[in-house]
Design an enzyme around this catalytic site. Structure first.
Site, short mmCIF file in Angstrom:
data_model
loop_
_atom_site.label_atom_id
_atom_site.label_comp_id
_atom_site.label_asym_id
_atom_site.label_seq_id
_atom_site.Cartn_x
_atom_site.Cartn_y
_atom_site.Cartn_z
N THR A 7 0.84 -1.20 0.00
CA THR A 7 0.00 0.00 0.00
C THR A 7 0.87 1.25 0.00
OG1 THR A 7 -1.82 1.14 1.10
CG2 THR A 7 -0.17 0.13 2.52
N HIS A 8 0.33 2.31 -0.57
CA HIS A 8 0.94 3.64 -0.46
C HIS A 8 0.19 4.47 0.56
CE1 HIS A 8 3.84 3.42 -3.72
NE2 HIS A 8 2.93 2.93 -4.52
N LYS A 12 -3.39 3.22 6.27
CA LYS A 12 -3.48 1.75 6.30
C LYS A 12 -2.21 1.14 6.89
CE LYS A 12 -6.63 0.70 2.45
NZ LYS A 12 -6.78 -0.09 1.22
N ASP A 70 -7.74 -4.68 0.39
CA ASP A 70 -8.67 -3.86 -0.38
C ASP A 70 -9.88 -3.67 0.52
OD1 ASP A 70 -9.30 -2.35 -2.74
OD2 ASP A 70 -10.90 -3.78 -3.09
#
Length: 195
Positions: A7-8, A12, A70
């Site tokens: 993830t960027h 998160k 997601d």
């Protein structure tokens, strides 16, 4: 155990770290391995499909286990607006203050404000393909509440709570959030394998 988090999204990543680091996991991010996600597209129709697609894409580029999430917000009265398209609603570069206010405006005439955050977490390269899902049910507030968290946190109030995710501290949120529930299933799976 070393795992790359695909993830960027800094928010998160902080949630992954808060839940997994105390359990002895060393987490790396896409920047640590200079992974470029430009060629990746979320073409899945479900959170689970997108999480697995992303994990496989990144795992093909690095020689280590990859964990991918997601997730998104689902609103009963606006079934076609968010879901797997949550991040892309109004454009990915649009500030979430604008997105959150737009959601509140769309719901202004609706009686049903029920909603749920859903998370699908895929792990590739550890013990085959693993998938864990979690959901936090609640409702959409009538105004933006709080400034912690990220994304749609300021408008989502979990069931049995009187404050939004964005009004909670990290510790409280990480006990009940959709992502925390999915990650707990992952940790439980690994603990069972080790026993």
């Amino acid at each position: 155990m070393k795992i790359l988090v695909a993830t960027h999204n800094i928010g998160k990543l902080k949630e992954f770290e808060a839940i997994l680091k105390p359990r002895g996991y060393t987490l790396y991010n896409l920047e640590d391995y200079k992974v470029n996600m430009d060629g990746f597209e979320e073409t899945g129709e479900t959170f689970a499909e997108n999480a697995m697609l992303k994990a496989h894409f990144v795992h093909a580029l690095v020689n280590m286990p990859v964990i991918s999430d997601d997730s998104g917000l689902m609103i009963d009265a606006l079934p076609d607006i968010l879901g797997v398209k949550s991040a892309r609603f109004m454009g990915e570069d649009t500030d979430y203050k604008i997105k959150n206010q737009a959601i509140l405006d769309l719901l202004s005439s609706k009686e049903d404000r029920s909603a749920a955050f859903h998370s699908a977490i895929a792990v590739v390269g550890l013990q085959g393909d693993l998938l864990f899902e979690g959901q936090c049910d609640g409702h959409i507030a009538h105004e933006i509440l709080g400034d912690h968290g990220f994304g749609y946190d300021p408008i989502f109030v979990p069931n049995q709570r009187d404050m939004s995710f964005a009004q909670m501290g990290d510790i409280e949120k990480n006990k009940i959030s959709h992502r925390a529930l999915a990650l707990e299933k992952f940790v439980e799976y690994l603990n069972e394998k080790e026993d």
